[in-house]
Design a protein around this motif. Structure first.
Motif, PDB file in Angstrom:
ATOM      1  N   PHE A 128     -32.889  -7.810 -16.065  1.00 36.89           N
ATOM      2  CA  PHE A 128     -32.278  -8.016 -14.746  1.00 36.89           C
ATOM      3  C   PHE A 128     -31.990  -6.673 -14.077  1.00 36.89           C
ATOM      4  O   PHE A 128     -32.333  -6.457 -12.909  1.00 36.89           O
ATOM      5  CB  PHE A 128     -30.985  -8.817 -14.901  1.00 36.89           C
ATOM      6  N   ALA A 129     -31.373  -5.745 -14.820  1.00 39.27           N
ATOM      7  CA  ALA A 129     -31.024  -4.436 -14.264  1.00 39.27           C
ATOM      8  C   ALA A 129     -32.280  -3.672 -13.845  1.00 39.27           C
ATOM      9  O   ALA A 129     -32.314  -3.046 -12.777  1.00 39.27           O
ATOM     10  CB  ALA A 129     -30.221  -3.632 -15.278  1.00 39.27           C
ATOM     11  N   ALA A 130     -33.318  -3.717 -14.668  1.00 44.35           N
ATOM     12  CA  ALA A 130     -34.559  -3.008 -14.346  1.00 44.35           C
ATOM     13  C   ALA A 130     -35.215  -3.587 -13.100  1.00 44.35           C
ATOM     14  O   ALA A 130     -35.745  -2.852 -12.259  1.00 44.35           O
ATOM     15  CB  ALA A 130     -35.524  -3.073 -15.534  1.00 44.35           C
ATOM     16  N   GLU A 131     -35.176  -4.905 -12.964  1.00 47.56           N
ATOM     17  CA  GLU A 131     -35.733  -5.547 -11.772  1.00 47.56           C
ATOM     18  C   GLU A 131     -34.978  -5.103 -10.520  1.00 47.56           C
ATOM     19  O   GLU A 131     -35.579  -4.809  -9.479  1.00 47.56           O
ATOM     20  CB  GLU A 131     -35.675  -7.069 -11.929  1.00 47.56           C
ATOM     21  N   MET A 132     -33.669  -5.017 -10.611  1.00 45.70           N
ATOM     22  CA  MET A 132     -32.874  -4.568  -9.473  1.00 45.70           C
ATOM     23  C   MET A 132     -33.201  -3.124  -9.122  1.00 45.70           C
ATOM     24  O   MET A 132     -33.302  -2.761  -7.949  1.00 45.70           O
ATOM     25  CB  MET A 132     -31.388  -4.710  -9.789  1.00 45.70           C
ATOM     26  N   MET A 133     -33.406  -2.282 -10.137  1.00 41.76           N
ATOM     27  CA  MET A 133     -33.711  -0.873  -9.891  1.00 41.76           C
ATOM     28  C   MET A 133     -35.084  -0.700  -9.255  1.00 41.76           C
ATOM     29  O   MET A 133     -35.350   0.321  -8.607  1.00 41.76           O
ATOM     30  CB  MET A 133     -33.615  -0.092 -11.202  1.00 41.76           C
ATOM     31  N   ARG A 134     -35.960  -1.683  -9.424  1.00 43.37           N
ATOM     32  CA  ARG A 134     -37.285  -1.648  -8.790  1.00 43.37           C
ATOM     33  C   ARG A 134     -37.235  -2.147  -7.351  1.00 43.37           C
ATOM     34  O   ARG A 134     -38.251  -2.197  -6.666  1.00 43.37           O
ATOM     35  CB  ARG A 134     -38.271  -2.520  -9.578  1.00 43.37           C
ATOM     36  N   GLY A 135     -36.040  -2.520  -6.879  1.00 39.45           N
ATOM     37  CA  GLY A 135     -35.916  -3.054  -5.530  1.00 39.45           C
ATOM     38  C   GLY A 135     -35.921  -4.568  -5.484  1.00 39.45           C
ATOM     39  O   GLY A 135     -35.983  -5.163  -4.412  1.00 39.45           O
ATOM     40  N   ALA A 136     -35.866  -5.194  -6.656  1.00 38.32           N
ATOM     41  CA  ALA A 136     -35.795  -6.660  -6.782  1.00 38.32           C
ATOM     42  C   ALA A 136     -36.915  -7.392  -6.039  1.00 38.32           C
ATOM     43  O   ALA A 136     -36.658  -8.368  -5.332  1.00 38.32           O
ATOM     44  CB  ALA A 136     -34.428  -7.161  -6.314  1.00 38.32           C
ATOM     45  N   PRO A 137     -38.181  -6.961  -6.183  1.00 36.77           N
ATOM     46  CA  PRO A 137     -39.253  -7.637  -5.449  1.00 36.77           C
ATOM     47  C   PRO A 137     -39.437  -9.104  -5.835  1.00 36.77           C
ATOM     48  O   PRO A 137     -39.815  -9.923  -4.993  1.00 36.77           O
ATOM     49  CB  PRO A 137     -40.501  -6.817  -5.805  1.00 36.77           C
ATOM     50  N   VAL A 138     -39.174  -9.418  -7.084  1.00 35.33           N
ATOM     51  CA  VAL A 138     -39.312 -10.807  -7.537  1.00 35.33           C
ATOM     52  C   VAL A 138     -37.983 -11.546  -7.422  1.00 35.33           C
ATOM     53  O   VAL A 138     -37.930 -12.722  -7.061  1.00 35.33           O
ATOM     54  CB  VAL A 138     -39.831 -10.856  -8.996  1.00 35.33           C
ATOM     55  N   LEU A 139     -36.901 -10.841  -7.692  1.00 34.85           N
ATOM     56  CA  LEU A 139     -35.583 -11.473  -7.699  1.00 34.85           C
ATOM     57  C   LEU A 139     -35.061 -11.828  -6.319  1.00 34.85           C
ATOM     58  O   LEU A 139     -34.345 -12.815  -6.159  1.00 34.85           O
ATOM     59  CB  LEU A 139     -34.569 -10.548  -8.375  1.00 34.85           C
ATOM     60  N   ARG A 140     -35.385 -11.001  -5.324  1.00 34.83           N
ATOM     61  CA  ARG A 140     -34.757 -11.179  -4.015  1.00 34.83           C
ATOM     62  C   ARG A 140     -34.867 -12.606  -3.474  1.00 34.83           C
ATOM     63  O   ARG A 140     -33.863 -13.184  -3.044  1.00 34.83           O
ATOM     64  CB  ARG A 140     -35.320 -10.167  -3.017  1.00 34.83           C
ATOM     65  N   PRO A 141     -36.064 -13.213  -3.464  1.00 28.89           N
ATOM     66  CA  PRO A 141     -36.134 -14.585  -2.942  1.00 28.89           C
ATOM     67  C   PRO A 141     -35.275 -15.560  -3.749  1.00 28.89           C
ATOM     68  O   PRO A 141     -34.743 -16.527  -3.198  1.00 28.89           O
ATOM     69  CB  PRO A 141     -37.622 -14.936  -3.069  1.00 28.89           C
ATOM     70  N   MET A 142     -35.135 -15.315  -5.053  1.00 30.47           N
ATOM     71  CA  MET A 142     -34.323 -16.195  -5.891  1.00 30.47           C
ATOM     72  C   MET A 142     -32.840 -16.077  -5.554  1.00 30.47           C
ATOM     73  O   MET A 142     -32.075 -17.037  -5.675  1.00 30.47           O
ATOM     74  CB  MET A 142     -34.522 -15.850  -7.369  1.00 30.47           C
ATOM     75  N   MET A 143     -32.425 -14.868  -5.137  1.00 27.28           N
ATOM     76  CA  MET A 143     -31.006 -14.622  -4.900  1.00 27.28           C
ATOM     77  C   MET A 143     -30.568 -14.956  -3.483  1.00 27.28           C
ATOM     78  O   MET A 143     -29.370 -15.057  -3.215  1.00 27.28           O
ATOM     79  CB  MET A 143     -30.673 -13.151  -5.172  1.00 27.28           C
ATOM     80  N   GLU A 144     -31.527 -15.122  -2.582  1.00 28.82           N
ATOM     81  CA  GLU A 144     -31.219 -15.239  -1.165  1.00 28.82           C
ATOM     82  C   GLU A 144     -30.184 -16.311  -0.860  1.00 28.82           C
ATOM     83  O   GLU A 144     -29.269 -16.093  -0.075  1.00 28.82           O
ATOM     84  CB  GLU A 144     -32.501 -15.518  -0.357  1.00 28.82           C
ATOM     85  N   VAL A 145     -30.317 -17.462  -1.472  1.00 28.51           N
ATOM     86  CA  VAL A 145     -29.446 -18.581  -1.112  1.00 28.51           C
ATOM     87  C   VAL A 145     -28.301 -18.742  -2.109  1.00 28.51           C
ATOM     88  O   VAL A 145     -27.138 -18.494  -1.788  1.00 28.51           O
ATOM     89  CB  VAL A 145     -30.249 -19.897  -1.019  1.00 28.51           C
ATOM     90  N   GLN A 146     -28.629 -19.121  -3.333  1.00 29.06           N
ATOM     91  CA  GLN A 146     -27.599 -19.515  -4.285  1.00 29.06           C
ATOM     92  C   GLN A 146     -26.711 -18.356  -4.714  1.00 29.06           C
ATOM     93  O   GLN A 146     -25.480 -18.448  -4.653  1.00 29.06           O
ATOM     94  CB  GLN A 146     -28.245 -20.163  -5.512  1.00 29.06           C
ATOM     95  N   SER A 147     -27.298 -17.239  -5.132  1.00 25.34           N
ATOM     96  CA  SER A 147     -26.499 -16.125  -5.633  1.00 25.34           C
ATOM     97  C   SER A 147     -25.637 -15.532  -4.533  1.00 25.34           C
ATOM     98  O   SER A 147     -24.469 -15.190  -4.754  1.00 25.34           O
ATOM     99  CB  SER A 147     -27.404 -15.045  -6.220  1.00 25.34           C
ATOM    100  N   LYS A 148     -26.198 -15.406  -3.350  1.00 22.14           N
ATOM    101  CA  LYS A 148     -25.432 -14.846  -2.238  1.00 22.14           C
ATOM    102  C   LYS A 148     -24.258 -15.739  -1.882  1.00 22.14           C
ATOM    103  O   LYS A 148     -23.143 -15.260  -1.639  1.00 22.14           O
ATOM    104  CB  LYS A 148     -26.350 -14.659  -1.023  1.00 22.14           C
ATOM    105  N   ARG A 149     -24.490 -17.032  -1.853  1.00 22.17           N
ATOM    106  CA  ARG A 149     -23.415 -17.968  -1.532  1.00 22.17           C
ATOM    107  C   ARG A 149     -22.306 -17.909  -2.578  1.00 22.17           C
ATOM    108  O   ARG A 149     -21.123 -17.891  -2.240  1.00 22.17           O
ATOM    109  CB  ARG A 149     -23.970 -19.395  -1.427  1.00 22.17           C
ATOM    110  N   ARG A 150     -22.673 -17.858  -3.866  1.00 20.01           N
ATOM    111  CA  ARG A 150     -21.660 -17.799  -4.909  1.00 20.01           C
ATOM    112  C   ARG A 150     -20.859 -16.504  -4.830  1.00 20.01           C
ATOM    113  O   ARG A 150     -19.649 -16.491  -5.071  1.00 20.01           O
ATOM    114  CB  ARG A 150     -22.329 -17.924  -6.289  1.00 20.01           C
ATOM    115  N   THR A 151     -21.513 -15.398  -4.496  1.00 21.25           N
ATOM    116  CA  THR A 151     -20.811 -14.128  -4.354  1.00 21.25           C
ATOM    117  C   THR A 151     -19.831 -14.184  -3.191  1.00 21.25           C
ATOM    118  O   THR A 151     -18.691 -13.704  -3.289  1.00 21.25           O
ATOM    119  CB  THR A 151     -21.807 -12.977  -4.150  1.00 21.25           C
ATOM    120  N   GLU A 152     -20.251 -14.780  -2.077  1.00 19.32           N
ATOM    121  CA  GLU A 152     -19.367 -14.912  -0.918  1.00 19.32           C
ATOM    122  C   GLU A 152     -18.157 -15.787  -1.247  1.00 19.32           C
ATOM    123  O   GLU A 152     -17.039 -15.510  -0.813  1.00 19.32           O
ATOM    124  CB  GLU A 152     -20.148 -15.494   0.261  1.00 19.32           C
ATOM    125  N   GLN A 153     -18.381 -16.836  -2.044  1.00 18.02           N
ATOM    126  CA  GLN A 153     -17.266 -17.699  -2.454  1.00 18.02           C
ATOM    127  C   GLN A 153     -16.285 -16.941  -3.333  1.00 18.02           C
ATOM    128  O   GLN A 153     -15.066 -17.050  -3.163  1.00 18.02           O
ATOM    129  CB  GLN A 153     -17.815 -18.927  -3.187  1.00 18.02           C
TER     130      GLN A 153
END
Length: 226
Positions: A128-153
């Motif tokens: 996970f950390a390595a993917e983020m350090m690469r700019g999250a090219p694969v992770l970003r679409p996965m995080m757009e909705v659910q992860s962002k909403r949970r962080t805002e909550q």
């Protein structure tokens, strides 16, 4: 008098036999997928998605390359699945308990869960950390909705605690980043901790509890948690 139909009895037995066989194949299929998943985690953690090969994953799983491709579509699809599984676990780990329990209890539980994940799943944490350090090219679409909403909550809950005087005036999102950074250290730098702690490892329950207590005290004190 026995009124059972021999043909019906035979059909029922045949159906049960086929059902048992199907369940057996399903269990075996799931078991092989679990082995492949673990092999992929080890290879992706060591070589990254670019350096990893399906041959390396097959070798680690004890399969031929052809056998591996019977179970997976491609290396990229497997990498996405590994990341999705990690995201799903992060959502569970970072789920805030009932806000009414208060900042100290909820944040202490959160830190403990994240520390235990770092101790027990260091390879997944590193992927996970390595993917983020690469700019999250694969992770970003996965995080757009659910992860962002949970962080805002979570940030909204922290803001509410600060307004109630349960915490100091922290930036809620930055506090979550700081919590992540400190706890993630014990996954990414386990060997460093092991070396400078005189050989103690988080496999030792006493060492694990000591580290959790120290990190919890540090983070709560820094956030001014009452």
């Amino acid at each position: 008098m026995n009124t059972s139909n021999p043909a019906s009895t035979a059909e029922a037995a045949d159906f049960e036999s086929k059902s048992s066989s199907t369940r057996g194949r399903s269990r075996k299929y799931a078991q092989v997928l679990a082995v492949i998943n673990q092999a992929a985690i080890e290879v992706f953690a060591a070589d990254g998605p670019q350096g990893a090969t399906t041959q390396a994953i097959a070798d680690k799983a004890g399969l031929s390359k052809a056998q591996l491709h019977y179970y997976i579509g491609s290396k990229d699809a497997l990498y996405r699945q590994v990341l999705q599984d990690i995201i799903d676990d992060w959502i569970s780990v970072f789920g805030f308990a009932d806000e009414a329990y208060g900042a100290r209890r909820v944040l202490s539980d959160l830190i403990r869960r994240k520390m235990i994940f770092s101790f027990e799943q260091p390879l997944r944490s590193r992927i996970f950390a390595a993917e983020m350090m690469r700019g999250a090219p694969v992770l970003r679409p996965m995080m757009e909705v659910q992860s962002k909403r949970r962080t805002e909550q979570a940030a909204a809950v922290i803001t509410n605690w600060t307004s109630q005087g349960q915490m100091g005036p922290v930036d809620p999102v930055l506090f979550l980043f700081h919590l992540w950074a400190v706890t993630q250290f014990y996954a990414d730098h386990a060997e460093q901790v092991h070396f400078f702690r005189g050989g103690a490892t988080a496999d030792d329950p006493k060492e694990r509890e000591y580290l959790i207590a120290q990190v919890t005290a540090f983070l709560l004190r820094g956030a001014g948690v009452k």
